[in-house]
Design an enzyme around this catalytic site. Structure first.
Site, PDB file in Angstrom:
ATOM      1  N   ASP A 159       0.872  -1.174   0.000  1.00 14.92           N
ATOM      2  CA  ASP A 159       0.000   0.000   0.000  1.00 14.92           C
ATOM      3  C   ASP A 159       0.912   1.228   0.000  1.00 14.92           C
ATOM      4  O   ASP A 159       1.581   1.496   0.995  1.00 14.92           O
ATOM      5  CB  ASP A 159      -0.866   0.050   1.266  1.00 14.92           C
ATOM      6  CG  ASP A 159      -1.888  -1.075   1.360  1.00 14.92           C
ATOM      7  OD1 ASP A 159      -1.537  -2.223   1.002  1.00 14.92           O
ATOM      8  OD2 ASP A 159      -3.009  -0.818   1.818  1.00 14.92           O
ATOM      9  N   LYS A 185      -7.247   3.195  -2.828  1.00 20.49           N
ATOM     10  CA  LYS A 185      -7.576   3.239  -1.404  1.00 20.49           C
ATOM     11  C   LYS A 185      -7.851   4.668  -0.978  1.00 20.49           C
ATOM     12  O   LYS A 185      -7.173   5.599  -1.396  1.00 20.49           O
ATOM     13  CB  LYS A 185      -6.399   2.634  -0.635  1.00 20.49           C
ATOM     14  CG  LYS A 185      -6.495   2.654   0.877  1.00 20.49           C
ATOM     15  CD  LYS A 185      -5.276   1.946   1.459  1.00 20.49           C
ATOM     16  CE  LYS A 185      -5.119   2.161   2.944  1.00 20.49           C
ATOM     17  NZ  LYS A 185      -3.886   1.526   3.473  1.00 20.49           N
ATOM     18  N   LYS A 218     -10.461   0.002  -1.695  1.00 25.93           N
ATOM     19  CA  LYS A 218     -10.257  -0.253  -0.264  1.00 25.93           C
ATOM     20  C   LYS A 218     -10.631   0.997   0.514  1.00 25.93           C
ATOM     21  O   LYS A 218     -10.181   2.100   0.204  1.00 25.93           O
ATOM     22  CB  LYS A 218      -8.799  -0.629   0.021  1.00 25.93           C
ATOM     23  CG  LYS A 218      -8.491  -0.775   1.514  1.00 25.93           C
ATOM     24  CD  LYS A 218      -7.050  -1.225   1.750  1.00 25.93           C
ATOM     25  CE  LYS A 218      -6.680  -1.184   3.225  1.00 25.93           C
ATOM     26  NZ  LYS A 218      -5.286  -1.646   3.486  1.00 25.93           N
TER      27      LYS A 218
END
Length: 231
Positions: free
Chosen positions: A96, A160, A189
């Site tokens: 990430d 995300k 996400k």
């Protein structure tokens, strides 16, 4: 509530996080053992403890996720690439990374594109899941659209909403908006401020397929209790 959503299924949508500035080895061990017991999808940690968390998880199928250039994203592409490669070498199954928001604000889109492409390609070659953190609390609607457009070109596995360290976290509106732009091409996400079952369910309903939270145990137990009460 989705009648097919079981405690086991929601656990496999949760990236359980431990991203504090100071965490002891014993804290990491307890965190990993608990994450394995609940069978979460991933433990979300900073990149330095990847190797030890991989060891603490033992034979569990819980993924180790490394947060890259976290939480500000203010490192060079070369630095992010080095951190990504090191994390993967030490056992990370997922990456990430935080986009360089300054370069986005400057409309240096070539930088954003090269950054995303560099990291996603490394992950793809290694068979590792890639996630791009937008940090929506600092972005305009147009900037979110730009990032989604670049993501559709590069094809990371996930986009995300947030780091959880900015001025705001995930919102249902942002999740729905991001999903409307990328459709089935890229997963979304939701992360930041998701601390209970109802909030998690709202994010899932809006289109999130992963939930980043430090409250994974609470969320799973709330669902278990609710299903028991409903008979």
């Amino acid at each position: 509530m989705n009648s097919n959503l079981t405690p086991q299924k929601i656990a496999k949508m949760i990236d359980q996080t431990l991203l504090k500035a100071y965490v002891s080895d014993e804290d990491f061990r307890t965190f990993c053992e608990e994450s394995a017991a609940y069978d979460f999808k991933m433990v979300a940690i900073n990149s330095a403890p990847v190797k030890k968390c991989r060891e603490f998880l033992g034979g569990s199928d819980v993924h180790v996720g490394a947060a890259i250039s976290f939480p500000l994203g203010q490192t060079t592409i070369e630095t992010k690439v080095f951190e990504t490669e090191t994390a993967i070498r030490e056992g990370a199954d997922e990456i990430d990374y935080v986009v360089n928001i300054v370069e986005l604000k400057n409309r240096n889109l070539d930088h954003i594109r090269r950054e995303m492409k560099s990291i996603v390609e490394i992950c793809r070659k290694a068979g590792v899941i890639s996630k791009v953190i937008f940090e929506n609390c600092y972005l305009t609607r147009e900037e979110k659209e730009i990032l989604c457009g670049i993501a559709l070109e590069v094809k990371p596995d996930f986009i995300k909403t947030s780091t959880g360290f900015g001025t705001g976290g995930a919102t249902v509106e942002d999740v729905r908006f991001m999903k409307s732009l990328v459709g089935d091409e890229i997963k979304v996400k939701a992360a930041g401020g998701i601390r209970d079952l109802d909030t998690a369910l709202a994010m899932i309903e809006a289109g999130a397929e992963r939930i980043g939270t430090s409250a994974g145990v609470k969320i799973v137990e709330e669902l278990r209790e609710r299903l028991t009460a409903e008979g």
